[in-house]
Design a protein around this motif. Structure first.
Motif, PDB file in Angstrom:
ATOM      1  N   VAL A  89       0.854  -1.188   0.000  1.00 30.85           N
ATOM      2  CA  VAL A  89       0.000   0.000   0.000  1.00 30.85           C
ATOM      3  C   VAL A  89       0.891   1.239   0.000  1.00 30.85           C
ATOM      4  CG1 VAL A  89      -1.896   1.200   1.136  1.00 30.85           C
ATOM      5  CG2 VAL A  89      -1.681  -1.293   1.357  1.00 30.85           C
ATOM      6  N   ASN A  90       0.778   2.036  -1.048  1.00 35.06           N
ATOM      7  CA  ASN A  90       1.602   3.238  -1.155  1.00 35.06           C
ATOM      8  C   ASN A  90       1.114   4.301  -0.167  1.00 35.06           C
ATOM      9  OD1 ASN A  90       3.031   5.517  -1.921  1.00 35.06           O
ATOM     10  ND2 ASN A  90       2.898   5.080  -4.108  1.00 35.06           N
ATOM     11  N   GLN A  91       2.008   4.757   0.717  1.00 34.17           N
ATOM     12  CA  GLN A  91       1.642   5.771   1.715  1.00 34.17           C
ATOM     13  C   GLN A  91       2.646   6.922   1.754  1.00 34.17           C
ATOM     14  OE1 GLN A  91       0.996   2.317   4.733  1.00 34.17           O
ATOM     15  NE2 GLN A  91      -0.227   4.014   5.530  1.00 34.17           N
ATOM     16  N   SER A  92       3.374   7.124   0.672  1.00 31.17           N
ATOM     17  CA  SER A  92       4.446   8.115   0.674  1.00 31.17           C
ATOM     18  C   SER A  92       3.957   9.529   1.008  1.00 31.17           C
ATOM     19  CB  SER A  92       5.158   8.122  -0.685  1.00 31.17           C
ATOM     20  OG  SER A  92       4.241   8.428  -1.727  1.00 31.17           O
ATOM     21  N   LYS A  93       2.723   9.868   0.601  1.00 32.91           N
ATOM     22  CA  LYS A  93       2.203  11.211   0.831  1.00 32.91           C
ATOM     23  C   LYS A  93       1.143  11.271   1.925  1.00 32.91           C
ATOM     24  CE  LYS A  93       3.028  12.587  -3.979  1.00 32.91           C
ATOM     25  NZ  LYS A  93       2.395  13.087  -5.239  1.00 32.91           N
ATOM     26  N   THR A  94       0.770  10.115   2.465  1.00 35.76           N
ATOM     27  CA  THR A  94      -0.366  10.092   3.406  1.00 35.76           C
ATOM     28  C   THR A  94      -0.039   9.374   4.714  1.00 35.76           C
ATOM     29  OG1 THR A  94      -1.186   8.015   2.418  1.00 35.76           O
ATOM     30  CG2 THR A  94      -2.030  10.091   1.505  1.00 35.76           C
ATOM     31  N   ARG A  95       1.240   9.064   4.958  1.00 31.57           N
ATOM     32  CA  ARG A  95       1.611   8.220   6.102  1.00 31.57           C
ATOM     33  C   ARG A  95       1.108   8.794   7.416  1.00 31.57           C
ATOM     34  NH1 ARG A  95       6.383   7.820   4.833  1.00 31.57           N
ATOM     35  NH2 ARG A  95       6.084   5.897   3.644  1.00 31.57           N
ATOM     36  N   SER A  96       1.338  10.052   7.656  1.00 31.34           N
ATOM     37  CA  SER A  96       0.933  10.670   8.937  1.00 31.34           C
ATOM     38  C   SER A  96      -0.580  10.646   9.101  1.00 31.34           C
ATOM     39  CB  SER A  96       1.444  12.109   9.025  1.00 31.34           C
ATOM     40  OG  SER A  96       2.850  12.135   9.064  1.00 31.34           O
ATOM     41  N   GLU A  97      -1.320  10.976   8.016  1.00 35.75           N
ATOM     42  CA  GLU A  97      -2.783  10.961   8.088  1.00 35.75           C
ATOM     43  C   GLU A  97      -3.303   9.530   8.286  1.00 35.75           C
ATOM     44  OE1 GLU A  97      -0.991  12.431   5.832  1.00 35.75           O
ATOM     45  OE2 GLU A  97      -1.523  14.578   5.802  1.00 35.75           O
ATOM     46  N   ASP A  98      -2.701   8.585   7.585  1.00 41.40           N
ATOM     47  CA  ASP A  98      -3.148   7.189   7.667  1.00 41.40           C
ATOM     48  C   ASP A  98      -2.964   6.598   9.057  1.00 41.40           C
ATOM     49  OD1 ASP A  98      -3.770   7.300   4.995  1.00 41.40           O
ATOM     50  OD2 ASP A  98      -2.025   6.145   4.318  1.00 41.40           O
ATOM     51  N   THR A  99      -1.954   7.058   9.767  1.00 47.28           N
ATOM     52  CA  THR A  99      -1.608   6.438  11.053  1.00 47.28           C
ATOM     53  C   THR A  99      -2.000   7.306  12.245  1.00 47.28           C
ATOM     54  OG1 THR A  99       0.640   7.364  10.906  1.00 47.28           O
ATOM     55  CG2 THR A  99       0.296   5.132  10.042  1.00 47.28           C
ATOM     56  N   ASN A 100      -2.855   8.266  12.008  1.00 51.52           N
ATOM     57  CA  ASN A 100      -3.306   9.167  13.085  1.00 51.52           C
ATOM     58  C   ASN A 100      -4.042   8.369  14.167  1.00 51.52           C
ATOM     59  OD1 ASN A 100      -3.818  11.542  14.435  1.00 51.52           O
ATOM     60  ND2 ASN A 100      -5.647  12.032  13.236  1.00 51.52           N
ATOM     61  N   TYR A 101      -3.678   8.592  15.442  1.00 52.42           N
ATOM     62  CA  TYR A 101      -4.328   7.857  16.530  1.00 52.42           C
ATOM     63  C   TYR A 101      -4.640   8.781  17.706  1.00 52.42           C
ATOM     64  CZ  TYR A 101       0.362   7.807  18.646  1.00 52.42           C
ATOM     65  OH  TYR A 101       1.570   8.173  19.177  1.00 52.42           O
ATOM     66  N   SER A 102      -5.536   8.314  18.553  1.00 52.10           N
ATOM     67  CA  SER A 102      -5.954   9.061  19.744  1.00 52.10           C
ATOM     68  C   SER A 102      -4.920   8.896  20.853  1.00 52.10           C
ATOM     69  CB  SER A 102      -7.313   8.547  20.228  1.00 52.10           C
ATOM     70  OG  SER A 102      -7.586   8.992  21.533  1.00 52.10           O
ATOM     71  N   GLU A 103      -4.530   9.990  21.475  1.00 52.82           N
ATOM     72  CA  GLU A 103      -3.601   9.924  22.602  1.00 52.82           C
ATOM     73  C   GLU A 103      -4.240   9.228  23.799  1.00 52.82           C
ATOM     74  OE1 GLU A 103      -0.505  10.703  22.841  1.00 52.82           O
ATOM     75  OE2 GLU A 103      -0.198  11.644  20.892  1.00 52.82           O
ATOM     76  N   GLN A 104      -5.559   9.289  23.881  1.00 55.67           N
ATOM     77  CA  GLN A 104      -6.257   8.668  25.012  1.00 55.67           C
ATOM     78  C   GLN A 104      -6.408   7.153  24.832  1.00 55.67           C
ATOM     79  OE1 GLN A 104      -7.435  11.677  23.593  1.00 55.67           O
ATOM     80  NE2 GLN A 104      -6.326  12.679  25.261  1.00 55.67           N
ATOM     81  N   SER A 105      -6.887   6.726  23.674  1.00 56.59           N
ATOM     82  CA  SER A 105      -7.171   5.293  23.463  1.00 56.59           C
ATOM     83  C   SER A 105      -6.076   4.542  22.720  1.00 56.59           C
ATOM     84  CB  SER A 105      -8.482   5.146  22.682  1.00 56.59           C
ATOM     85  OG  SER A 105      -8.309   5.604  21.348  1.00 56.59           O
ATOM     86  N   SER A 106      -5.161   5.274  22.083  1.00 57.65           N
ATOM     87  CA  SER A 106      -4.098   4.704  21.245  1.00 57.65           C
ATOM     88  C   SER A 106      -4.642   4.012  19.993  1.00 57.65           C
ATOM     89  CB  SER A 106      -3.230   3.706  22.046  1.00 57.65           C
ATOM     90  OG  SER A 106      -2.532   4.371  23.072  1.00 57.65           O
ATOM     91  N   MET A 107      -5.925   4.212  19.692  1.00 60.03           N
ATOM     92  CA  MET A 107      -6.561   3.626  18.520  1.00 60.03           C
ATOM     93  C   MET A 107      -6.676   4.662  17.393  1.00 60.03           C
ATOM     94  SD  MET A 107      -7.262   0.405  19.071  1.00 60.03           S
ATOM     95  CE  MET A 107      -5.708   0.313  19.963  1.00 60.03           C
ATOM     96  N   PRO A 108      -6.825   4.216  16.141  1.00 53.91           N
ATOM     97  CA  PRO A 108      -6.952   5.136  15.021  1.00 53.91           C
ATOM     98  C   PRO A 108      -8.114   6.118  15.221  1.00 53.91           C
ATOM     99  CG  PRO A 108      -6.584   2.922  14.221  1.00 53.91           C
ATOM    100  CD  PRO A 108      -6.808   2.800  15.695  1.00 53.91           C
ATOM    101  N   ILE A 109      -7.896   7.345  14.790  1.00 51.48           N
ATOM    102  CA  ILE A 109      -8.912   8.383  14.928  1.00 51.48           C
ATOM    103  C   ILE A 109      -8.884   9.260  13.675  1.00 51.48           C
ATOM    104  CG2 ILE A 109      -7.361  10.016  16.083  1.00 51.48           C
ATOM    105  CD1 ILE A 109      -9.682  10.913  17.826  1.00 51.48           C
ATOM    106  N   ASP A 110     -10.034   9.823  13.326  1.00 48.50           N
ATOM    107  CA  ASP A 110     -10.156  10.745  12.195  1.00 48.50           C
ATOM    108  C   ASP A 110      -9.604  10.102  10.913  1.00 48.50           C
ATOM    109  OD1 ASP A 110     -11.279  12.579  13.966  1.00 48.50           O
ATOM    110  OD2 ASP A 110      -9.338  13.482  14.444  1.00 48.50           O
ATOM    111  N   THR A 111      -8.554  10.706  10.301  1.00 48.68           N
ATOM    112  CA  THR A 111      -8.036  10.147   9.045  1.00 48.68           C
ATOM    113  C   THR A 111      -7.444   8.752   9.253  1.00 48.68           C
ATOM    114  OG1 THR A 111      -5.947  11.322   9.443  1.00 48.68           O
ATOM    115  CG2 THR A 111      -7.576  12.394   7.998  1.00 48.68           C
ATOM    116  N   GLY A 112      -6.949   8.482  10.449  1.00 52.65           N
ATOM    117  CA  GLY A 112      -6.437   7.150  10.762  1.00 52.65           C
ATOM    118  C   GLY A 112      -7.553   6.123  10.796  1.00 52.65           C
ATOM    119  N   ALA A 113      -8.702   6.530  11.341  1.00 52.26           N
ATOM    120  CA  ALA A 113      -9.869   5.639  11.374  1.00 52.26           C
ATOM    121  C   ALA A 113     -10.380   5.383   9.962  1.00 52.26           C
ATOM    122  CB  ALA A 113     -10.969   6.239  12.238  1.00 52.26           C
ATOM    123  N   ASP A 114     -10.319   6.404   9.104  1.00 55.05           N
ATOM    124  CA  ASP A 114     -10.734   6.229   7.705  1.00 55.05           C
ATOM    125  C   ASP A 114      -9.841   5.206   7.001  1.00 55.05           C
ATOM    126  OD1 ASP A 114     -12.699   8.137   8.067  1.00 55.05           O
ATOM    127  OD2 ASP A 114     -11.492   9.781   7.243  1.00 55.05           O
TER     128      ASP A 114
END
Length: 382
Positions: A89-114
Motif C-alpha cells: 500500500v503506497n503511503q508516501s504522501k499520506t503516512r501521517s494521516e493514515d496512522t493518526n491515533y488518539s492519545e487517550q485510546s491509542s486507537m486510530p482516529i479521524d483520518t487514521g480511522a478512515d
C-alpha cells in the motif's frame, strides 16, 4: 551475435519465470481518494487455477514492498514458506494521516480511522475478490505503520493472523494495551517484533518495554519472536528483519532441518511417522495449505528409524509413502525394509521385486531393488 541472441533469450525467459508484479489503483469511498497498490503474484499463479495463497499486506509499500516481495519470492522458491500474494500500500504522501491515533485510546482516529476502515472494508475485500487467497493474512509495518497494524488485533475477529512489527513508533499506551489484549487471545497468532542497537532511541526504549510485557505472556496461542539487530539504523532495519520474521512465522512449513532432526526427531519417545503427520497437519491448520509431504522429509524420518533401530515404524512410513507417492517405489522400499528387519525375508524379497516396476525416486533405483532382492535370495536360498 550468438552471445547477444542468447542473452536476449535468457532475459526473455527470466522475465516470464519470475513472480508477477502489477500496479493498481483503488477508488476508495472511505478515503475519498484513489490509493495506489502494488501486487506480486506467485510464480505459476496462472498455471494452477485451483490453488489459493496466503496474503501478505505491506504497509509503507512505497519503500517496503520490494524488500518483502523479494524475500517472499526467494523463500517460497526454496519451499521455506508457502507461495503468497504480496500487496503493498503506497503511503508516501499520506503516512501521517493514515496512522493518526488518539492519545487517550491509542486507537486510530479521524483520518487514521478512515484508513483503518479502508483496509478492512475496501482493500482486503478487493484483494480477496480479485485474487485466490487463503484464510491466512500477514500485516507488515515499519515505524508508524508498525504501530498502526496493532489496531487490527483489537477487533473481535482480527483480519490478520500474523503481524510483523519493525521498529514500531508506538502509541502512548500500546505497550500495555497490546499485551493485555493478547493475554486471553483464543486463536493462533504470530507476532514478530524487532529493533536494533542503532534504532531511534525513544523507539528502541518503547519497543524493548513492549517486548518485556509480551515475553511475560502465558498464552500458547501467541507465537511470539523478538530480535535486536546489531548495527542497522531505523531505516536499514527492515532489510534485516523481514527475512527473520518470515522464517519465524513459517518455521513449521520448512523442510525438516538438521537441527529439527537432531534436537527433536531423534529424541522422540513415540512414532516419528506420527510426528511427520502432525507437522503437516499443523501446516494445514495454520495456513490453510494442504502441503504434500516432501520426499526429503520421508528420508529424514527413515534415517531416524534406522538410527534408533525401531524398524517397526517402517511399516507405517511405507503405507504413508504409498499414499503420497503411489507411482514410485518409495513406499515399497520402506515396506520391504520393514519385512527385512522384522524377520520376514520372503515378503521383503517380493516387495523389493514389485518395487522394480515402479518409478525411481530419491536415489532409489531399479538396480538397487534387484540388488536387495538378489541378496536376500542368496542368503536364504529362495
Amino acid at each position: 551475435m550468438k552471445a547477444l541472441i542468447y542473452a536476449i533469450l535468457l532475459l526473455f525467459t527470466f522475465q516470464f519465470t519470475q513472480a508477477q508484479v502489477q500496479y493498481e489503483t483503488i477508488d476508495s469511498q472511505k478515503l475519498n481518494d484513489i490509493r495506489q497498490i502494488k501486487v506480486q503474484l506467485p510464480r505459476g499463479y496462472d498455471e494452477d487455477t485451483n490453488k489459493n495463497y496466503p496474503l501478505i499486506v505491506v504497509f509503507d509499500g512505497d519503500y517496503m514492498f520490494e524488500i518483502v516481495a523479494g524475500n517472499v519470492d526467494y523463500y517460497s522458491y526454496w519451499e521455506d514458506m508457502p507461495e503468497a500474494i504480496v500487496v503493498g500500500v503506497n503511503q508516501s504522501k499520506t503516512r501521517s494521516e493514515d496512522t493518526n491515533y488518539s492519545e487517550q485510546s491509542s486507537m486510530p482516529i479521524d483520518t487514521g480511522a478512515d484508513f483503518f476502515e479502508f483496509v478492512g472494508m475496501e482493500l482486503l475485500p478487493y484483494i480477496e475478490k480479485t485474487y485466490r487467497t487463503e484464510n491466512f493474512n500477514v500485516a507488515i509495518g515499519h515505524g508508524e505503520t508498525a504501530n498502526f497494524i496493532n489496531s487490527f488485533l483489537f477487533k473481535a475477529s482480527p483480519l490478520f493472523q500474523a503481524y510483523i512489527s519493525i521498529s514500531p513508533d508506538l502509541a502512548t499506551n500500546m505497550k500495555t494495551y497490546l499485551p493485555e489484549r493478547l493475554k486471553s487471545f483464543e486463536n493462533k497468532l504470530f507476532y514478530y517484533l524487532a529493533t536494533s542497537t542503532n534504532d531511534v532511541k525513544f523507539i528502541k526504549e518503547k519497543t524493548e518495554a513492549l517486548n518485556l510485557n509480551l515475553t511475560a505472556l502465558d498464552n500458547k496461542n501467541v507465537l511470539y519472536n523478538f530480535d535486536v539487530f546489531e548495527g542497522p539504523s531505523h531505516y536499514a532495519l527492515p532489510a534485516h528483519a523481514v527475512p527473520k520474521a518470515l522464517e519465524s512465522i513459517f518455521l513449521v512449513y520448512q523442510p525438516i532441518s538438521k537441527k529439527e532432526y537432531r534436537e527433536t526427531i531423534l529424541k522422540l519417545e513415540g512414532s516419528p511417522v506420527t510426528y511427520l503427520l502432525e507437522k503437516y497437519q499443523t501446516i494445514e491448520d495454520l495456513f490453510g495449505i494442504k502441503k504434500p509431504i516432501l520426499v526429503n522429509d520421508f528420508k529424514a524420518i527413515a534415517a531416524a528409524i534406522n538410527k534408533s533401530e525401531q524398524y517397526n515404524y517402517y511399516e507405517e512410513l511405507g503405507k504413508l509413502a504409498r499414499k503420497q507417492y503411489p507411482e514410485t517405489m518409495l513406499g515399497n522400499y520402506y515396506m520391504a525394509r520393514f519385512y527385512e528387519e522384522t524377520n520376514d525375508p520372503k515378503k521383503a524379497m517380493k516387495t523389493y521385486q514389485s518395487a522394480y516396476m515402479l518409478e525411481e525416486i530419491a536415489g532409489l533405483s531399479k538396480d538397487l531393488m534387484l540388488e536387495k532382492s538378489d541378496a536376500i535370495k542368496a542368503d536364504f536360498g529362495y
